[in-house]
Design a protein around this motif. Sequence first.
Motif, PDB file in Angstrom:
ATOM      1  N   ASP A  28      40.753 -22.405  -9.906  1.00  0.00           N
ATOM      2  CA  ASP A  28      40.691 -21.328 -10.880  1.00  0.00           C
ATOM      3  C   ASP A  28      40.549 -19.999 -10.130  1.00  0.00           C
ATOM      4  OD1 ASP A  28      40.259 -19.577 -12.953  1.00  0.00           O
ATOM      5  OD2 ASP A  28      38.526 -20.623 -13.766  1.00  0.00           O
ATOM      6  N   TYR A  29      41.557 -19.165 -10.236  1.00  0.00           N
ATOM      7  CA  TYR A  29      41.579 -17.874  -9.544  1.00  0.00           C
ATOM      8  C   TYR A  29      41.243 -16.712 -10.469  1.00  0.00           C
ATOM      9  CZ  TYR A  29      43.877 -20.225  -5.637  1.00  0.00           C
ATOM     10  OH  TYR A  29      44.159 -21.048  -4.581  1.00  0.00           O
ATOM     11  N   THR A  30      40.710 -16.982 -11.648  1.00  0.00           N
ATOM     12  CA  THR A  30      40.497 -15.950 -12.653  1.00  0.00           C
ATOM     13  C   THR A  30      39.694 -14.757 -12.123  1.00  0.00           C
ATOM     14  OG1 THR A  30      40.568 -17.648 -14.366  1.00  0.00           O
ATOM     15  CG2 THR A  30      39.679 -15.503 -15.009  1.00  0.00           C
ATOM     16  N   PHE A 133      49.314 -23.505  -7.788  1.00  0.00           N
ATOM     17  CA  PHE A 133      50.162 -24.241  -6.853  1.00  0.00           C
ATOM     18  C   PHE A 133      51.278 -23.343  -6.319  1.00  0.00           C
ATOM     19  CE2 PHE A 133      48.585 -27.313 -10.024  1.00  0.00           C
ATOM     20  CZ  PHE A 133      47.741 -28.034  -9.192  1.00  0.00           C
ATOM     21  N   ASP A 134      51.686 -23.574  -5.076  1.00  0.00           N
ATOM     22  CA  ASP A 134      52.781 -22.820  -4.476  1.00  0.00           C
ATOM     23  C   ASP A 134      54.064 -23.084  -5.265  1.00  0.00           C
ATOM     24  OD1 ASP A 134      50.888 -22.191  -2.596  1.00  0.00           O
ATOM     25  OD2 ASP A 134      51.810 -23.319  -0.972  1.00  0.00           O
ATOM     26  N   TYR A 135      54.870 -22.050  -5.449  1.00  0.00           N
ATOM     27  CA  TYR A 135      56.131 -22.193  -6.177  1.00  0.00           C
ATOM     28  C   TYR A 135      57.188 -21.309  -5.543  1.00  0.00           C
ATOM     29  CZ  TYR A 135      59.634 -22.001  -9.846  1.00  0.00           C
ATOM     30  OH  TYR A 135      60.806 -22.075 -10.534  1.00  0.00           O
ATOM     31  N   ASN A 136      58.220 -21.914  -5.001  1.00  0.00           N
ATOM     32  CA  ASN A 136      59.386 -21.182  -4.514  1.00  0.00           C
ATOM     33  C   ASN A 136      59.014 -20.032  -3.570  1.00  0.00           C
ATOM     34  OD1 ASN A 136      62.062 -21.794  -4.835  1.00  0.00           O
ATOM     35  ND2 ASN A 136      62.417 -20.347  -6.496  1.00  0.00           N
ATOM     36  N   GLY A 137      58.079 -20.272  -2.665  1.00  0.00           N
ATOM     37  CA  GLY A 137      57.671 -19.246  -1.711  1.00  0.00           C
ATOM     38  C   GLY A 137      56.542 -18.354  -2.185  1.00  0.00           C
ATOM     39  N   ILE A 138      56.132 -18.508  -3.444  1.00  0.00           N
ATOM     40  CA  ILE A 138      55.014 -17.731  -3.983  1.00  0.00           C
ATOM     41  C   ILE A 138      53.752 -18.580  -3.849  1.00  0.00           C
ATOM     42  CG2 ILE A 138      54.028 -16.683  -6.060  1.00  0.00           C
ATOM     43  CD1 ILE A 138      56.929 -16.129  -6.961  1.00  0.00           C
ATOM     44  N   ALA A 139      52.761 -18.055  -3.164  1.00  0.00           N
ATOM     45  CA  ALA A 139      51.531 -18.804  -2.926  1.00  0.00           C
ATOM     46  C   ALA A 139      50.758 -19.018  -4.225  1.00  0.00           C
ATOM     47  CB  ALA A 139      50.655 -18.062  -1.922  1.00  0.00           C
ATOM     48  N   GLY A 140      50.185 -20.207  -4.366  1.00  0.00           N
ATOM     49  CA  GLY A 140      49.343 -20.502  -5.516  1.00  0.00           C
ATOM     50  C   GLY A 140      48.226 -19.487  -5.647  1.00  0.00           C
ATOM     51  N   GLY A 141      47.908 -19.117  -6.869  1.00  0.00           N
ATOM     52  CA  GLY A 141      46.835 -18.162  -7.123  1.00  0.00           C
ATOM     53  C   GLY A 141      47.243 -16.707  -7.028  1.00  0.00           C
ATOM     54  N   SER A 142      48.534 -16.457  -6.784  1.00  0.00           N
ATOM     55  CA  SER A 142      48.991 -15.078  -6.591  1.00  0.00           C
ATOM     56  C   SER A 142      49.036 -14.272  -7.884  1.00  0.00           C
ATOM     57  CB  SER A 142      50.405 -15.059  -5.990  1.00  0.00           C
ATOM     58  OG  SER A 142      50.406 -15.578  -4.694  1.00  0.00           O
ATOM     59  N   VAL A 143      48.578 -13.021  -7.778  1.00  0.00           N
ATOM     60  CA  VAL A 143      48.796 -12.030  -8.830  1.00  0.00           C
ATOM     61  C   VAL A 143      50.228 -11.534  -8.642  1.00  0.00           C
ATOM     62  CG1 VAL A 143      48.239  -9.690  -9.595  1.00  0.00           C
ATOM     63  CG2 VAL A 143      46.403 -11.299  -9.039  1.00  0.00           C
ATOM     64  N   LEU A 144      50.984 -11.482  -9.727  1.00  0.00           N
ATOM     65  CA  LEU A 144      52.370 -11.021  -9.680  1.00  0.00           C
ATOM     66  C   LEU A 144      52.483  -9.719 -10.467  1.00  0.00           C
ATOM     67  CD1 LEU A 144      54.047 -14.448 -10.483  1.00  0.00           C
ATOM     68  CD2 LEU A 144      53.443 -13.519  -8.244  1.00  0.00           C
ATOM     69  N   ILE A 145      53.140  -8.747  -9.866  1.00  0.00           N
ATOM     70  CA  ILE A 145      53.327  -7.455 -10.526  1.00  0.00           C
ATOM     71  C   ILE A 145      54.826  -7.247 -10.718  1.00  0.00           C
ATOM     72  CG2 ILE A 145      52.921  -4.970 -10.387  1.00  0.00           C
ATOM     73  CD1 ILE A 145      50.540  -5.659  -8.519  1.00  0.00           C
ATOM     74  N   PHE A 146      55.203  -6.848 -11.911  1.00  0.00           N
ATOM     75  CA  PHE A 146      56.621  -6.648 -12.212  1.00  0.00           C
ATOM     76  C   PHE A 146      56.841  -5.271 -12.805  1.00  0.00           C
ATOM     77  CE2 PHE A 146      55.920 -11.213 -12.575  1.00  0.00           C
ATOM     78  CZ  PHE A 146      56.974 -11.733 -11.847  1.00  0.00           C
ATOM     79  N   ASP A 147      57.777  -4.521 -12.218  1.00  0.00           N
ATOM     80  CA  ASP A 147      58.321  -3.340 -12.869  1.00  0.00           C
ATOM     81  C   ASP A 147      59.443  -3.871 -13.729  1.00  0.00           C
ATOM     82  OD1 ASP A 147      56.630  -1.709 -11.380  1.00  0.00           O
ATOM     83  OD2 ASP A 147      58.136  -1.273  -9.863  1.00  0.00           O
ATOM     84  N   VAL A 148      59.399  -3.625 -15.028  1.00  0.00           N
ATOM     85  CA  VAL A 148      60.385  -4.189 -15.946  1.00  0.00           C
ATOM     86  C   VAL A 148      61.043  -3.100 -16.781  1.00  0.00           C
ATOM     87  CG1 VAL A 148      59.277  -6.452 -16.104  1.00  0.00           C
ATOM     88  CG2 VAL A 148      58.655  -4.682 -17.737  1.00  0.00           C
TER      89      VAL A 148
END
Length: 154
Positions: A28-30, A133-148
Amino acid sequence: MKYLLSALFAMTLFISCSSNDKEPQKTDYTVENEKEITDYIAKNKLTAVKSDTGLYYVINEPGTGKQPTATSNVTVAYKGYYSNGNVFDQSKAEGISFGLNQVIKGWTEGIPHFKEGGSGILLVPSHLGYGSFDYNGIAGGSVLIFDVKLITVN
């Protein structure tokens, strides 16, 4: 025979316990994600809104066209990066089309905050992204930021 059955039972128990030990443990990375996101918001002087699920979003331009729902098919141009600025994915300017029910939860929840032509930032904690969990080169627990930028609701 009695000893053979006892030995087989013990081996089976040992093997089943050993194989369970090798499964990845969900973490849990909350708390860590929350701190990373709020630090990023403060550092970049953003005005972000936090949803009940923990998603943060910034509306730079609300847009004026149709507004999607969580099941809409949309075309979005985006850049995905980590809080350190390293880009992990980016679309072309014309964007990509997909169903909002086919992407990470952070997008399913976040994109409907914009109308067509709208743009902003989604700050996605790991539980709304790819989890622990790791996914496609993205480490598990990562915060993802998107400009959309929401180009169209199809």
